[in-house]
Enzyme design. Structure first.
Site, short mmCIF file in Angstrom:
data_model
loop_
_atom_site.label_atom_id
_atom_site.label_comp_id
_atom_site.label_asym_id
_atom_site.label_seq_id
_atom_site.Cartn_x
_atom_site.Cartn_y
_atom_site.Cartn_z
N GLY A 1 0.69 -1.30 0.08
CA GLY A 1 0.30 -0.49 -0.26
C GLY A 1 0.87 1.39 0.27
O GLY A 1 2.08 1.56 -0.49
N SER A 2 0.70 2.23 0.58
CA SER A 2 0.79 3.34 0.79
C SER A 2 2.14 3.10 1.27
O SER A 2 3.11 4.22 1.26
CB SER A 2 -0.09 5.01 1.32
N THR A 3 2.35 2.30 2.04
CA THR A 3 3.88 2.55 2.73
C THR A 3 4.91 2.26 1.24
O THR A 3 6.26 2.63 1.61
CB THR A 3 4.26 1.38 3.97
N PHE A 4 4.53 2.29 0.29
CA PHE A 4 5.46 1.77 -0.77
C PHE A 4 5.69 2.95 -1.23
O PHE A 4 6.86 3.13 -2.54
CB PHE A 4 5.04 1.16 -1.59
N LYS A 5 5.50 4.06 -1.55
CA LYS A 5 5.21 5.53 -2.00
C LYS A 5 7.02 6.13 -1.67
O LYS A 5 6.94 6.56 -3.05
CB LYS A 5 3.99 6.24 -1.39
#
Length: 629
Positions: free
Chosen positions: A318-322
């Site tokens: 999810g957004s932890t990959f951004k």
């Protein structure tokens, strides 16, 4: 006269024949006596000695596993047991029947004994019953004349003082299987155990030690008269882990009600301070034997208590990959840190629409604000500019999609897709819309909580390629990887890393940040940086989106989003990195961030990376102390 002379001649010949026969017999007897007493005297002396002397191997005590401060997390305790030596009884069945009249013996125990007797040589003792109490042992000793082949002994069993909190990391031991018998006679000893999972398996050879031996004088029925000599074996080596037992127990208790995992690392060198997975199991059951009912309960539980989710659970980040997408875009120079991109709440590509989590959008955002507010549309745009292959290459530099070098068996590599990967596995070309989806950490991407913790550590430690490890020392000899200078750089400009760290600090400590409600308590005296993440577990239909999604807690459990959070602290001088996943938690800011806050606060209170002694009394392991370990 002639007749008399003839009779005398016949009698003389008979006497000669009888005499010759006697001489031959006496000669044969003499020769045999010479053979036995002179030629083969040493052989028969040895056989007689073997009948009088019994040599037995002594299993060595298994080495302990301890936390970084010396608290035992796997130790030994005394265990009274009854064993059977098949060659010392004429009727095994009768002996077992008599035994069952004195001490209870189930049909399963009897079947196991008979199976092991067939597998092993007749002189190798087989455990009939272990974990005997004093009264049972006394009854066996009183009835010893009626139990040929039975002997009582003191062995050791494995105990796990931390119980379920450490089960997935420490692992467990069990009796050797057929595949384990490699010719080492020690593996055939009664009560010997081998590591089956976790660190017990990873360090099995070091923990196992070397067997000793004892020479015993026995009588004609095999009863021990006295001990003649003893050669002590070499105990297994103690293994010191990087864990902090207190922090491990705190983290396990914090997620005990969830299907979840959490990892805390020393960001400077990759030491694992805590690694927990929930639900868990009691590892001591494997030493005594897991019942069929218990095994069925574990294996049918949909929350998979036997799986270490921290290293084997695969989740879209999810957004932890951004942050990885942002660094790939900066390196490719397709965006600058100050460039502002407009978020209207939806991004259109052809006839496809890609939505932001915030209905109505965020408006104009630069990179720092996009990370702080976790704007999806911003990352759709920069992912499209960067391309999936550049994003994948950057992800690999942060340890994603690669097999982690952790000592634990069963760690999984996850998946970071590329154009070539899709062509090879699915036979079709990569679509640009897929790049947008992967720009917010969904699609084909799969990561483990451990990998996300390593990613975070590399983001905040100056871009050093630390690798996670759980072993500090074996037998007192330090393991490699304890110094921050041991790890190479991954080639990310410090200015880019500083921007990411600053944005992650804003996520937690500034209004508008998605984890602002999960700031560290003021008494901690430090701030935490981090990033929330929420991943869908099913496709959301247009009809659901148009009428508005129901609250996550109102949805069926298996439909709820996974909740993630990655973080570090202190924000100005990072020492610790963490990752938390709450399966079907609903949302990263609501479910995972508060858990990470509490775990990070406890980590800073304890500060295990800087301490040389535990901040509270060691766990009391009376059983381990009784065993002399």
């Amino acid at each position: 006269m002639r007749r008399e002379q003839g009779r005398r001649a016949v009698f003389t010949r008979r006497m000669l024949l009888v005499g010759a026969g006697q001489v031959a017999i006496m000669g044969a007897m003499g020769a045999r006596l010479y053979q036995l007493q002179v030629v083969e005297s040493e052989r028969y002396k040895t056989l007689a000695e073997e009948n009088r002397i019994s040599v037995r191997l002594i299993p060595p005590p298994r080495g302990r596993l301890t936390d970084r401060f010396g608290e035992p997390i796997a130790a030994n305790r005394q265990n009274w047991r009854a064993m059977l030596v098949a060659e010392r009884t004429d009727d095994v069945g009768a002996t077992l029947a008599t035994f069952a009249e004195i001490v209870p013996l189930t049909e399963a125990d009897r079947a196991r004994v008979e199976r092991e007797l067939r597998r092993r040589r007749r002189f190798v003792p087989v455990v009939v019953r272990d974990h005997l109490d004093w009264e049972e042992m006394a009854r066996l000793e009183v009835n010893a004349p009626d139990l040929p082949g039975i002997m009582t002994d003191v062995g050791q069993s494995r105990i796990y003082p931390g119980g379920e909190a450490f089960a997935h990391v420490v692992g467990y031991v069990a009796p050797p299987a057929e595949a384990d018998l490699d010719g080492d006679p020690m593996l055939e000893l009664p009560g010997i155990r081998v590591g089956r999972a976790g660190l017990e398996r990873a360090h099995d050879q070091a923990l196992r030690g070397r067997a000793g031996s004892v020479r015993l004088e026995v009588n004609a029925v095999g009863r021990v008269i006295r001990e003649l000599a003893r050669e002590e074996g070499t105990p297994g080596q103690d293994v010191t882990t990087t864990l902090d037992a207190g922090l491990q127990q705190f983290a396990a208790a914090r997620i005990a009600e969830e299907s979840a995992a959490a990892v805390v690392l020393d960001a400077r060198n990759g030491e694992v301070m805590a690694m927990v997975s929930s639900p868990s199991f009691d590892p001591s059951l494997f030493d005594t034997g897991v019942s069929a009912a218990q095994w069925r309960e574990w294996t049918t539980n949909p929350r998979a208590p036997l799986i270490n989710k921290a290293i084997a659970g695969l989740y879209a980040p999810g957004s932890t990959f951004k942050m990885v997408v942002a660094l790939a875009a900066l390196e490719a120079r397709v965006v600058s840190p100050g460039e502002r991109i407009f978020c209207a709440g939806v991004t259109e590509l052809g006839d496809a629409r890609f939505h932001c989590w915030k209905r109505g959008g965020h408006g104009w955002l630069d990179m720092r604000e996009a990370i702080k507010q976790s704007c999806d549309c911003y990352f759709y745009e920069i992912a499209k500019r960067t391309g999936i292959d550049r994003i994948a290459a950057m992800a690999n530099r942060f340890g994603l999609g690669l097999q982690p070098p952790i000592e634990l068996p069963g760690a999984r590599a996850g998946l970071i897709p590329t154009r070539a990967w899709k062509r090879a596995t699915q036979g079709v070309a990569w679509q640009q819309g897929e790049t947008l989806v992967h720009g917010i950490g969904q699609g084909f991407i799969q990561t483990t909580p451990l990998q996300l913790a390593v990613m975070t550590a590399r983001l905040v430690n100056g871009g050093r390629a630390v690798e996670p490890h759980l072993t500090r020392a074996i037998g007192g000899v330090p393991a490699p990887g304890g110094s921050a200078g041991d790890w190479p750089l991954i080639g990310i400009p410090e200015a880019h890393l500083r921007l990411i760290r600053d944005a992650m600090a804003g996520v937690v400590n500034e209004r508008g940040g998605t984890a602002y409600a999960s700031r560290l308590p003021a008494e901690i005296g430090a701030e935490m940086g981090g990033k929330t993440g929420t991943t869908q577990v099913r496709r959301i239909t247009m009809a659901e989106r148009e009428r508005g999604l129901r609250r996550q807690q109102d949805l069926p459990y298996e439909w709820r989003h996974h909740a993630l959070f990655v973080g570090f602290a202190p924000s100005q001088d990072p020492v610790y990195a963490c990752a938390v996943i709450i399966e079907h938690g609903g949302g990263g800011s609501a479910a995972a961030a508060p858990v990470a806050r509490d775990i990070m606060a406890e980590t800073l209170r304890r500060d295990p990376a800087r301490r040389q002694a535990p901040p509270r009394p060691a766990l009391q392991v009376a059983a381990a102390e009784r065993s002399g370990r």
